[in-house]
Design a protein around this motif. Structure first.
Motif, short mmCIF file in Angstrom:
data_model
loop_
_atom_site.label_atom_id
_atom_site.label_comp_id
_atom_site.label_asym_id
_atom_site.label_seq_id
_atom_site.Cartn_x
_atom_site.Cartn_y
_atom_site.Cartn_z
N GLY B 123 10.99 55.67 66.24
CA GLY B 123 12.07 56.17 65.14
C GLY B 123 13.23 54.95 65.22
N PHE B 124 13.63 54.70 66.38
CA PHE B 124 14.81 53.64 66.28
C PHE B 124 14.29 52.27 65.95
N GLY B 125 13.01 51.91 66.10
CA GLY B 125 12.69 50.60 65.70
C GLY B 125 12.37 50.50 64.14
N ILE B 126 11.73 51.50 63.88
CA ILE B 126 11.68 51.89 62.30
C ILE B 126 12.84 51.79 61.61
N LEU B 127 13.94 52.75 62.10
CA LEU B 127 15.32 52.63 61.53
C LEU B 127 15.73 51.15 61.38
N LEU B 128 15.76 50.52 62.57
CA LEU B 128 16.59 49.24 62.98
C LEU B 128 15.62 48.17 61.62
N ILE B 129 14.36 48.23 61.97
CA ILE B 129 14.04 47.45 60.96
C ILE B 129 14.18 47.71 59.70
N ALA B 130 14.17 49.00 59.31
CA ALA B 130 14.45 49.14 57.75
C ALA B 130 15.78 48.81 57.47
N GLY B 131 16.67 48.99 58.43
CA GLY B 131 18.23 48.64 58.06
C GLY B 131 18.27 47.29 57.93
N ILE B 132 17.67 46.27 58.88
CA ILE B 132 17.67 44.94 58.65
C ILE B 132 17.15 44.80 57.19
N ALA B 133 15.84 45.23 57.04
CA ALA B 133 15.11 44.58 55.81
C ALA B 133 15.99 45.25 54.45
N ASN B 134 16.82 46.31 54.54
CA ASN B 134 17.58 46.77 53.27
C ASN B 134 18.84 45.99 53.44
N ALA B 135 19.56 45.33 54.65
CA ALA B 135 20.67 44.58 54.49
C ALA B 135 20.50 43.37 53.48
N SER B 136 21.68 43.10 52.81
CA SER B 136 21.86 41.87 52.10
C SER B 136 22.34 40.82 52.91
N LEU B 137 21.45 40.06 53.31
CA LEU B 137 21.72 38.85 54.56
C LEU B 137 22.09 37.86 53.51
N GLY B 138 21.83 37.46 52.40
CA GLY B 138 22.28 36.46 51.80
C GLY B 138 21.25 35.35 52.10
N ASP B 139 22.40 34.09 51.85
CA ASP B 139 21.55 32.89 52.17
C ASP B 139 22.16 32.52 53.68
N PHE B 140 21.15 31.66 54.35
CA PHE B 140 21.63 31.24 55.74
C PHE B 140 22.44 29.91 55.53
N ALA B 141 23.59 29.97 56.19
CA ALA B 141 24.52 28.64 55.95
C ALA B 141 23.74 27.56 56.65
N GLY B 142 23.13 27.82 57.94
CA GLY B 142 22.69 26.50 58.55
C GLY B 142 23.69 25.82 59.15
N TYR B 143 23.11 24.69 59.79
CA TYR B 143 24.28 23.87 60.49
C TYR B 143 23.83 22.34 59.96
N GLY B 144 24.73 21.55 60.23
CA GLY B 144 24.57 20.36 59.66
C GLY B 144 25.69 19.69 58.77
N ALA B 145 25.60 18.30 58.31
CA ALA B 145 26.88 17.71 57.46
C ALA B 145 26.96 18.60 56.21
N GLY B 146 28.24 19.18 56.16
CA GLY B 146 28.74 19.82 55.00
C GLY B 146 28.09 21.15 54.94
N GLY B 147 27.39 21.45 55.94
CA GLY B 147 26.46 22.75 55.64
C GLY B 147 27.27 23.98 55.84
#
Lengths: 663, 347, 99
Positions: B123-147
């Protein structure tokens, strides 16, 4: 009082009655607090000192009482030197409670009325202290006895010297306490312990009345002080005044053993005789009269309350007299007489300004002769192995002459033998009753006349049975214990006879002194006000009738108890006699009307408490206990179970969060 | 490790914002994620704690590579050094101390625990994964010059941004630790000190009595008068002198005292006395038969009784025989003879 | 591949670790599972740091490691102490604190 046809009632003019003008205490008067302080200190020393004071405790107590009397005498002398409004003195001691508008002070008010009481209390009190030295000589608790006596003096003095009702209430409760302690002084006797409780509980009913009266005063006037309450009494509504008056009357009934709260007084005779003389004859039981007289303005403002007061007084006068006729116990006979005499005073006080002064006058003379009579009775008992049954007396005059003479003078005074104290004071009350006017006046006058005859009858009976006739005490009583031995009547020691002699003087001369030039009435007028009532007939007619009634009473008693043999065992008697022996079934009525319903109510409440409240509370506790004993199994001690619940909880929280997000 | 370095270089190189990783990282992820999950499952389900520890170490190494792949080079190294190196070794040490026990059994003893745990976990795992899947994570900024995205929710100070943009991972972290997180960092020192002290206190065994001196020990031994002489060495009179072969007493029975107590407790004492004693007895019997056939009958018993004491005397004090045992020997004539016989056979 | 997959992996590892805590009786294995959970969170932190493009997540992960190290030291010595007194490493045997 001379024959008058002065117009109707007038309140004593500007300088008297309503609106007490008083001056602050100064000079000698600043020692007023000492009157209370000395006996209070005595009580404290004796009670706190414990056994160490056993040896000299009685002397110490007597010394403090005498000291108090000396201060009172000095105050009296000083007061004689003052005139008019200067005789009313206020001494502010300290603030007791001060909360916003609520102000209660400890303050004393000494005026002519208080002065009379202070002198009576300290004077008679001192005499009885001296008497007790001899009377309680063989009692191992004598020191405690004197401590209580001192405590009583202090409380009673506080009662009459207080300048507000709240402080008066303190004294009121104090005398109740002292009375309880002293009635139950021989608490090893179950009868004494019971009598003490009875007195205390019946007094509580009256105290309740006083408390309610004080509440009402505070509501109506916002203060407790005599000045403001009595001064403002004209402004308050009739209903309020009547309510306050009736509540004060209830208080007076409780403390002064008036109908319907009179039942405790007879049983109070279980206490030592000096106590009966001081508390239950001369002083404490007259507190009710003081209360009504002090609150004169309240009663003046409420004719209804006054009428009830006179009715209560009239009933008690007859009630006490009838009971007194049937009692064989000398002290109980005297107690019934006290009840009846205080009935006179209450009746007089209920008459209003025509009666207040006479009520107080009778109170003082009664204080003398009734205290004397009780001390005489104590002296007789002292010589007769504490026998109280008058049928076991007889012919004692030869054995205890001093007692006989002093008791006889008191007897003459109480029945109203011409020119003795009781004659003047009682006569005035009868006159005042008739002067009330109208049917009421005639009824009250007749009642007082009949009561006078009854008084003469029962007092003569006491006198004859005790001091005359056959010496019945020489024969063994029916069903006497094996170790019965004939008493050896003897005169009491000087410490006992001396107070009796002094009191006898008072019994003889006080009344005469009081009426000389209307001295007493004039003295009190500034406080109580005074008005001459209109007598429907000549004052001599009243005096003549009263004397005739007294003579009739004496004659009947003489025929019954001197000409005939007094049976050693009380005969069956008529229906009235039987009823009177049982206090006219007062106890039965009380039991039927109050005690039984009270018991049923108590049982009901106990049942309700046990089943209802306790049932609920206990049930709740049992429910919680039961639930807990099941739920506690959750505490398995296994870490993994706890971890599981934590993990489950986390899952639920995550679920809830997600749901909140989704929604 | 080549994949790891690939991920690492990518993490540094990646300058632009990412919504998808490079194929290399994807491959690396799927391979290592599988290993990591298997390792985790192994940690939970393998019966022996040592195996659990090893699989856990594998998972941790995988994670370290993931860190590096995501640009956290310093953390990756620390993960390997501290976790797999230090902490897991600590676990293994403790495992050695505690040893194997019934606690290793996978049999569930709490009623309903397993079902509830699995249900909760699922239950916990499904909830957590569902939560992450549902979250609007947006773009990854990443690292690097000007990144570093200016829209990043977390406010960052400029120097750190500069360091990050230069790809200086260690310097960037150091900068943060010694500026913004200095207080927390200092606090950790207190934590570590406390933990070290706590471990010492917990592991410390309080000595209730003073340590006995050599003298006291010897005096005690004399007073007790048990095993006064040194204990018998293993293998004496036995065929081997290995530590698990107990010495043989003159009657051929074994002396338990001669082997280590630990071996005794484990029941690893190898008793080799039965067979040779039996053989010797047989030999003796045949010899007797042979001598009877010859006619002269030397009573082996008498000889044995003479030989017994002799054997005791020459037995280099190994005869740490209890009085009881000695009594038993005397009554047991056969074994005495056998003991004598064995000596004879050896000599 | 979406970098968010790291988060899924982290959640999965965390759940496996939690299940291990609930299922295993050997205190040391339980402890290892706790470490696994900590590592899973660390992975999430690192991923978040990458998501935001700054190092704060890495710092948190770093501190988690420090705390975990301290925790391991104390925890293992507790296990040793329990083992010494009770001769067992089973978490179920230390169950005296109950009703």
């Amino acid at each position: 009082m001379t024959q008058t046809s002065v117009s109707s009632v007038y309140l004593a003019s500007t300088e008297g009655g309503a609106g007490m003008h008083s001056v602050a205490a100064s000079g000698v008067f600043s020692a007023t607090w000492l009157v209370i302080g000395l006996p209070l200190l005595g009580a404290a020393v004796l009670l706190l000192g414990g056994r160490r004071t056993n040896r000299f405790g009685h002397w110490l107590g007597t010394l403090f009482a005498l000291g108090s009397f000396a201060v009172a005498a000095a105050l009296f002398a000083a007061m004689l030197g003052e005139s008019g409004a200067d005789r009313s003195i206020d001494q502010h001691l300290w603030n007791w409670v001060a909360v916003g508008d609520f102000q209660a002070e400890i303050g004393l008010h000494l005026d002519q009325l208080s002065m009379v009481f202070v002198l009576l209390i300290t004077g008679v009190g001192s005499l009885i202290h001296i008497y007790s030295i001899g009377y309680m000589e063989h009692d191992e608790n004598r020191r405690r006895f004197f401590a209580y006596l001192n405590l009583f003096l202090a409380s009673m003095l506080l009662l009459v010297l207080a300048n507000n009702y709240l402080l008066l209430y303190v004294g009121w409760e104090g005398v109740g306490l002292a009375s309880y302690l002293l009635i139950g002084f021989w608490q090893h006797k179950p009868s004494a312990a019971t009598a003490a409780k009875k007195a205390f509980i019946m007094n509580r009913v009256g105290d309740f009345g006083l408390a309610v009266a004080i509440f009402l005063m505070f509501t109506a006037f916002g203060t407790f002080s005599f000045d403001e309450v009595l001064g403002g009494s004209a402004a308050a509504s009739d209903g309020t005044m009547t309510a306050i008056g009736l509540m004060l009357l209830l208080a007076a009934c409780g403390k002064s053993a008036q109908f319907p709260l009179q039942a405790w007084l007879g049983d109070a005779m279980e206490g030592p005789t000096p106590v009966s003389a001081l508390i239950h004859a001369a002083t404490m039981v007259t507190a009710g009269v003081y209360l009504i007289t002090r609150s004169a303005e309240i009663f003046n403002a409420s004719p209804d309350a006054q009428l009830v007061v006179t009715i209560v007084g009239a009933i008690t006068v007859l009630f006490g007299a009838i009971v007194g006729c049937a009692k064989d116990d000398i002290k109980k006979a005297l107690a019934a007489s006290t009840m009846s005499q205080i009935g006179y005073m209450i009746l007089a006080a209920g008459l209003g300004p025509i009666g207040y002064a006479f009520a107080i006058m009778h109170l003082v003379t009664h204080g003398f002769f009734k205290a004397g009579l009780f001390l005489g009775a104590g002296s007789v008992m002292h010589g007769m192995n504490d026998e109280v049954d008058m049928r076991r007396y007889g012919g004692l005059r030869k054995y205890m002459p001093v007692t006989f003479v002093t008791f006889g003078l008191g007897y003459l005074a109480i029945i109203g033998f011409p020119l003795l104290s009781g004659f003047f004071s009682k006569d005035k009350i009868i006159e005042a009753a008739f002067a009330k006017g109208g049917t009421t006046g005639y009824v009250l006058g007749s009642v007082t006349l009949v009561a006078a005859a009854l008084t003469a009858y029962y007092m003569t009976r006491v006198m004859l049975m005790t001091f005359f006739g056959r010496e019945r005490w020489k024969e063994a009583p029916v069903g006497a214990p094996a170790d019965w031995h004939e008493p050896h009547p003897h005169e009491s020691p000087v410490s006992m006879t001396l107070p009796m002699i002094v009191l006898a003087f008072g019994s003889v001369f006080a009344g005469g002194l009081f009426v000389l030039n209307d001295a007493f009435v004039n003295w009190l007028t500034p406080v109580t006000g005074f008005s001459h009532g209109e007598l429907p007939f000549s004052v001599w007619v009243v005096t003549g009738m009263a004397t005739a009634m007294v003579a009739l009473g004496v004659a009947v008693a003489y025929v019954q108890y001197a000409r005939r043999e007094v049976p050693a065992v009380a005969p069956q008697g008529s229906l009235v006699t039987v009823a009177a022996r049982k206090d006219l079934y007062q106890d039965s009525i009380n039991e039927g009307l109050v005690m039984r319903p009270g018991q049923y109510l108590t049982r009901l409440l106990v049942w309700l408490d046990g089943r209802g409240i306790d049932g609920f509370v206990g049930g709740l506790a049992a429910f919680i206990g039961g639930t807990s004993s099941r739920v506690r199994k959750v505490q398995t001690g296994f870490v993994r179970s706890y971890a599981l619940s934590m993990f489950g909880g986390t899952a639920v929280v995550v679920a809830a969060t997600l749901m909140a997000r989704m929604a | 490790m080549s994949m790891a370095s690939g991920g690492l270089s990518e993490g540094v190189v990646l300058a632009e914002q990412v919504t998808r990783t490079s194929t290399g990282e994807a491959v690396q992820f799927w391979v290592l994620a599988t290993i990591a999950v298997l390792g985790a499952l192994g940690t939970v389900f393998l019966k022996k704690a040592v195996h659990s520890a090893l699989t856990l170490a594998a998972t941790m190494v995988c994670l370290a590579i993931f860190y590096m792949a995501q640009g956290a080079v310093f953390l990756g190294i620390v993960q390997i050094v501290v976790y797999t190196g230090a902490i897991m070794m600590l676990f293994l040490f403790v495992l050695m101390l505690v040893g194997v026990s019934s606690a290793d059994s996978l049999k569930e003893t709490l009623r309903g625990q397993r079902v509830a745990a699995v249900l909760c976990g699922l239950g916990f795992g499904i909830l957590l994964i569902a939560g992450i899947a549902n979250a609007s994570l947006g773009d990854f900024a990443g690292y690097g010059a000007g990144g570093v995205s200016p829209s990043g929710a977390v406010e960052t100070d400029q120097e750190a941004v500069a360091l990050i943009n230069q790809g200086e991972n260690v310097k960037g972290i150091a900068h943060l630790i010694f500026t913004r997180y200095l207080w927390a960092f200092e606090i950790t020192s207190a934590l570590l000190i406390t933990a070290a002290l706590g471990a010492m206190v917990l592991a410390h065994r309080e000595r209730l009595t003073p340590r006995k001196t050599q003298r006291e020990l010897s005096e005690e031994r004399v007073r007790d008068n048990v095993n006064l002489a040194p204990l018998p060495a293993p293998g004496v009179y036995a065929r081997h002198n290995a530590v698990d072969i107990p010495a043989l007493l003159p009657d051929g029975s074994i002396s338990e005292l001669s082997v280590n107590a630990t071996l005794r407790a484990r029941g690893q004492v190898r008793d080799v006395s039965r067979e040779p004693v039996h053989q010797v007895a047989e030999l003796e019997e045949s010899a007797e038969v042979w001598m009877e056939q010859r006619g002269d009958v030397p009573t082996a018993r008498h000889e044995g009784e003479e030989a017994g004491p002799e054997a005791d005397g020459t037995g280099e004090g190994a005869a740490d025989v209890d009085p009881d045992e000695a009594g038993a020997e005397r009554t047991d004539g056969d074994s005495v003879a056998a003991g004598a016989g064995s000596k004879e056979s050896r000599s | 591949m979406n970098p968010a997959n790291y988060l899924f992996l982290s959640a999965l590892l965390f759940t496996i670790g939690a299940a291990g805590v609930l299922l295993r009786r050997n205190a040391i294995v339980v402890f290892m599972c706790v470490e696994l959970m900590l590592n899973a969170t660390n992975l999430a932190f690192v991923t978040f740091a990458r998501m935001h493009g700054n190092y704060d997540g890495q710092i948190i992960a770093f501190f988690t490691m420090v705390v975990a190290a301290a925790e391991v030291v104390v925890g293992l010595s507790i296990i040793i102490a329990i083992f010494r007194s009770r001769r067992t490493a089973s978490v179920d045997d230390a169950n005296l604190m109950k009703w």
